[in-house]
Design a protein around this motif. Structure first.
Motif, PDB file in Angstrom:
ATOM      1  N   ASN A 137       0.853  -1.193   0.000  1.00 13.99           N
ATOM      2  CA  ASN A 137       0.000   0.000   0.000  1.00 13.99           C
ATOM      3  C   ASN A 137       0.885   1.237   0.000  1.00 13.99           C
ATOM      4  O   ASN A 137       1.701   1.424   0.908  1.00 13.99           O
ATOM      5  CB  ASN A 137      -0.920   0.001   1.217  1.00 13.99           C
ATOM      6  N   THR A 138       0.738   2.060  -1.011  1.00 15.00           N
ATOM      7  CA  THR A 138       1.655   3.187  -1.183  1.00 15.00           C
ATOM      8  C   THR A 138       0.978   4.552  -1.242  1.00 15.00           C
ATOM      9  O   THR A 138       1.592   5.561  -0.894  1.00 15.00           O
ATOM     10  CB  THR A 138       2.456   3.010  -2.484  1.00 15.00           C
ATOM     11  N   ASP A 139      -0.264   4.631  -1.686  1.00 16.19           N
ATOM     12  CA  ASP A 139      -0.864   5.910  -2.056  1.00 16.19           C
ATOM     13  C   ASP A 139      -1.621   6.561  -0.889  1.00 16.19           C
ATOM     14  O   ASP A 139      -2.174   5.862  -0.032  1.00 16.19           O
ATOM     15  CB  ASP A 139      -1.826   5.717  -3.227  1.00 16.19           C
ATOM     16  N   PHE A 140      -1.658   7.895  -0.896  1.00 17.26           N
ATOM     17  CA  PHE A 140      -2.399   8.609   0.140  1.00 17.26           C
ATOM     18  C   PHE A 140      -2.637  10.055  -0.276  1.00 17.26           C
ATOM     19  O   PHE A 140      -2.000  10.578  -1.187  1.00 17.26           O
ATOM     20  CB  PHE A 140      -1.661   8.552   1.482  1.00 17.26           C
ATOM     21  N   PHE A 141      -3.569  10.715   0.428  1.00 17.74           N
ATOM     22  CA  PHE A 141      -3.882  12.124   0.238  1.00 17.74           C
ATOM     23  C   PHE A 141      -3.150  12.967   1.287  1.00 17.74           C
ATOM     24  O   PHE A 141      -2.929  12.515   2.419  1.00 17.74           O
ATOM     25  CB  PHE A 141      -5.386  12.373   0.385  1.00 17.74           C
ATOM     26  N   GLU A 142      -2.844  14.237   0.907  1.00 18.55           N
ATOM     27  CA  GLU A 142      -2.196  15.156   1.839  1.00 18.55           C
ATOM     28  C   GLU A 142      -2.636  16.589   1.545  1.00 18.55           C
ATOM     29  O   GLU A 142      -2.186  17.192   0.568  1.00 18.55           O
ATOM     30  CB  GLU A 142      -0.674  15.042   1.735  1.00 18.55           C
ATOM     31  N   PRO A 143      -3.532  17.169   2.333  1.00 18.89           N
ATOM     32  CA  PRO A 143      -3.877  18.584   2.175  1.00 18.89           C
ATOM     33  C   PRO A 143      -2.692  19.474   2.550  1.00 18.89           C
ATOM     34  O   PRO A 143      -1.843  19.084   3.365  1.00 18.89           O
ATOM     35  CB  PRO A 143      -5.032  18.784   3.158  1.00 18.89           C
ATOM     36  N   TYR A 144      -2.649  20.675   1.978  1.00 12.78           N
ATOM     37  CA  TYR A 144      -1.567  21.604   2.283  1.00 12.78           C
ATOM     38  C   TYR A 144      -2.100  23.032   2.286  1.00 12.78           C
ATOM     39  O   TYR A 144      -3.129  23.338   1.678  1.00 12.78           O
ATOM     40  CB  TYR A 144      -0.417  21.475   1.284  1.00 12.78           C
ATOM     41  N   ALA A 145      -1.383  23.903   2.987  1.00 17.12           N
ATOM     42  CA  ALA A 145      -1.724  25.324   3.040  1.00 17.12           C
ATOM     43  C   ALA A 145      -0.471  26.126   3.336  1.00 17.12           C
ATOM     44  O   ALA A 145       0.421  25.656   4.070  1.00 17.12           O
ATOM     45  CB  ALA A 145      -2.789  25.596   4.098  1.00 17.12           C
ATOM     46  N   SER A 146      -0.391  27.322   2.772  1.00 14.53           N
ATOM     47  CA  SER A 146       0.756  28.184   3.042  1.00 14.53           C
ATOM     48  C   SER A 146       0.359  29.639   2.860  1.00 14.53           C
ATOM     49  O   SER A 146      -0.616  29.963   2.165  1.00 14.53           O
ATOM     50  CB  SER A 146       1.930  27.852   2.105  1.00 14.53           C
ATOM     51  N   VAL A 147       1.113  30.505   3.501  1.00 14.69           N
ATOM     52  CA  VAL A 147       0.985  31.951   3.307  1.00 14.69           C
ATOM     53  C   VAL A 147       2.374  32.499   3.012  1.00 14.69           C
ATOM     54  O   VAL A 147       3.383  31.954   3.481  1.00 14.69           O
ATOM     55  CB  VAL A 147       0.388  32.659   4.533  1.00 14.69           C
ATOM     56  N   PRO A 201      12.743  42.440  -3.203  1.00 14.17           N
ATOM     57  CA  PRO A 201      13.316  41.202  -3.741  1.00 14.17           C
ATOM     58  C   PRO A 201      13.172  40.002  -2.811  1.00 14.17           C
ATOM     59  O   PRO A 201      13.629  38.911  -3.146  1.00 14.17           O
ATOM     60  CB  PRO A 201      14.799  41.564  -3.907  1.00 14.17           C
ATOM     61  N   ALA A 202      12.537  40.187  -1.654  1.00 19.63           N
ATOM     62  CA  ALA A 202      12.457  39.117  -0.653  1.00 19.63           C
ATOM     63  C   ALA A 202      11.053  38.533  -0.565  1.00 19.63           C
ATOM     64  O   ALA A 202      10.052  39.237  -0.726  1.00 19.63           O
ATOM     65  CB  ALA A 202      12.878  39.646   0.716  1.00 19.63           C
ATOM     66  N   ASN A 203      10.986  37.243  -0.322  1.00 20.47           N
ATOM     67  CA  ASN A 203       9.715  36.549  -0.109  1.00 20.47           C
ATOM     68  C   ASN A 203       9.860  35.607   1.073  1.00 20.47           C
ATOM     69  O   ASN A 203      10.814  34.813   1.134  1.00 20.47           O
ATOM     70  CB  ASN A 203       9.304  35.763  -1.355  1.00 20.47           C
ATOM     71  N   VAL A 204       8.927  35.705   2.010  1.00 17.54           N
ATOM     72  CA  VAL A 204       8.908  34.827   3.175  1.00 17.54           C
ATOM     73  C   VAL A 204       7.673  33.939   3.081  1.00 17.54           C
ATOM     74  O   VAL A 204       6.579  34.425   2.770  1.00 17.54           O
ATOM     75  CB  VAL A 204       8.878  35.628   4.491  1.00 17.54           C
ATOM     76  N   LYS A 205       7.844  32.649   3.364  1.00 16.12           N
ATOM     77  CA  LYS A 205       6.737  31.702   3.247  1.00 16.12           C
ATOM     78  C   LYS A 205       6.743  30.742   4.420  1.00 16.12           C
ATOM     79  O   LYS A 205       7.796  30.257   4.838  1.00 16.12           O
ATOM     80  CB  LYS A 205       6.875  30.921   1.934  1.00 16.12           C
ATOM     81  N   VAL A 206       5.552  30.461   4.963  1.00 24.92           N
ATOM     82  CA  VAL A 206       5.388  29.425   5.982  1.00 24.92           C
ATOM     83  C   VAL A 206       4.208  28.556   5.560  1.00 24.92           C
ATOM     84  O   VAL A 206       3.238  29.048   4.965  1.00 24.92           O
ATOM     85  CB  VAL A 206       5.152  30.008   7.391  1.00 24.92           C
ATOM     86  N   GLY A 207       4.295  27.261   5.842  1.00 20.63           N
ATOM     87  CA  GLY A 207       3.229  26.374   5.411  1.00 20.63           C
ATOM     88  C   GLY A 207       3.227  25.068   6.171  1.00 20.63           C
ATOM     89  O   GLY A 207       4.104  24.799   6.994  1.00 20.63           O
ATOM     90  N   ILE A 213       5.682  20.847   8.762  1.00 16.60           N
ATOM     91  CA  ILE A 213       5.628  22.300   8.824  1.00 16.60           C
ATOM     92  C   ILE A 213       6.969  22.860   8.354  1.00 16.60           C
ATOM     93  O   ILE A 213       8.015  22.239   8.556  1.00 16.60           O
ATOM     94  CB  ILE A 213       5.299  22.818  10.241  1.00 16.60           C
ATOM     95  N   TYR A 214       6.920  24.012   7.706  1.00 15.94           N
ATOM     96  CA  TYR A 214       8.159  24.526   7.141  1.00 15.94           C
ATOM     97  C   TYR A 214       8.112  26.045   7.011  1.00 15.94           C
ATOM     98  O   TYR A 214       7.051  26.668   7.028  1.00 15.94           O
ATOM     99  CB  TYR A 214       8.420  23.905   5.764  1.00 15.94           C
TER     100      TYR A 214
END
Length: 266
Positions: free
Chosen positions: A130-140, A146-152, A175-176
């Protein structure tokens, strides 16, 4: 072992990018198709190799609506053979197919967000695994000059057969945070990434520890439809030796590495 953060960030960027008009007066198209092909010297997912430290060919195709809705797929070659050369992917086959859909928007203030759902599919994996699965994600994310900050965060709920690795709770949380800064007057962007895996997809540490941290530093140059980059990738996976398995960081995660990639986008 799954969808790379680098690839996910690229998809969010592509999905949010408007189509280039045929001329300055032409209205934007309501639906656009974007994508690309990348060759990478080692496919790392959350710090762990998916290709036994070998190269991978990857591709993306995205269908984007002017409203911010998008859908698409990410494909990558992997080393998931029965010989266990990439232990976390034993019997997963030779290809990973990630299907996704979501909604992304960037506000005039520079604040953006992205929410969606991923499905990990190992098309030629062994029928007995069994290998497959779902994964919801969200980030802002927030862009300032010239800078971009992201957390998700990515969360996969327990009870899915592809996450049934133990007799306990099998949900997974990742989380990242990321920081990207473009170097003025150059095509180069410097990127930093820090992530934390907890749960079933964090089972890469000895002693039934189900969490670890990964980090990377990347320098990427973009010119027209082409890009090239180099990354340093590492984790805090223990390198302690376990009988019959060997050193964990080298056997499972393969420890730290420097990888390179080149790509073409359309």
């Amino acid at each position: 072992m799954r969808f790379s953060t680098l690839a996910l960030g690229s998809i969010a960027f592509l999905a949010a990018s408007p189509a280039i008009a045929q001329d300055e007066t032409a209205p934007p198209k309501p639906i656009t198709v974007t994508g690309g092909v990348t060759l990478v010297t080692d496919y790392r997912f959350r710090g762990a190799t998916q290709t036994n430290e070998g190269p991978a060919v990857q591709g993306t195709v995205n269908v984007n609506h002017a409203s911010g809705l998008y859908a698409g797929t990410f494909l990558s070659s992997i080393d998931g053979g029965a010989d266990g050369s990439t232990p976390a992917l034993t019997n997963y086959g030779g290809v990973e197919v990630d299907l996704y859909g979501g909604f992304t928007k960037t506000l005039p203030s520079g604040l953006g967000f992205d929410v969606g759902l991923l499905y990990y599919w190992y098309a030629d994996g062994a029928k007995s695994v069994n290998t497959d699965f779902f994964e919801p994600y969200a980030s802002v994310n927030y862009t300032l000059g010239p800078a971009n900050v992201k957390v998700g965060a990515n969360y996969a709920w327990g009870g899915q057969s592809g996450l049934d690795f133990t007799t306990g709770k099998d949900d997974s949380l990742y989380i990242y945070g990321e920081l990207g800064v473009g170097i003025p007057s150059t095509p180069v962007t410097l990127k930093g990434h820090l992530g934390r895996s907890d749960g079933s997809l964090g089972l890469l540490n000895p002693g039934a520890d189900d969490s670890y941290t990964d980090w990377s530093i990347t320098a990427e140059a973009v010119g027209g439809p082409f890009k090239a980059g180099v990354s340093y990738v590492d984790t805090d996976i223990s390198n302690g030796a376990v009988p019959g398995i060997g050193h964990f960081a080298q056997r499972l995660g393969r420890g730290s590495t420097v990888l390179g990639y080149i790509g073409f986008s359309f």
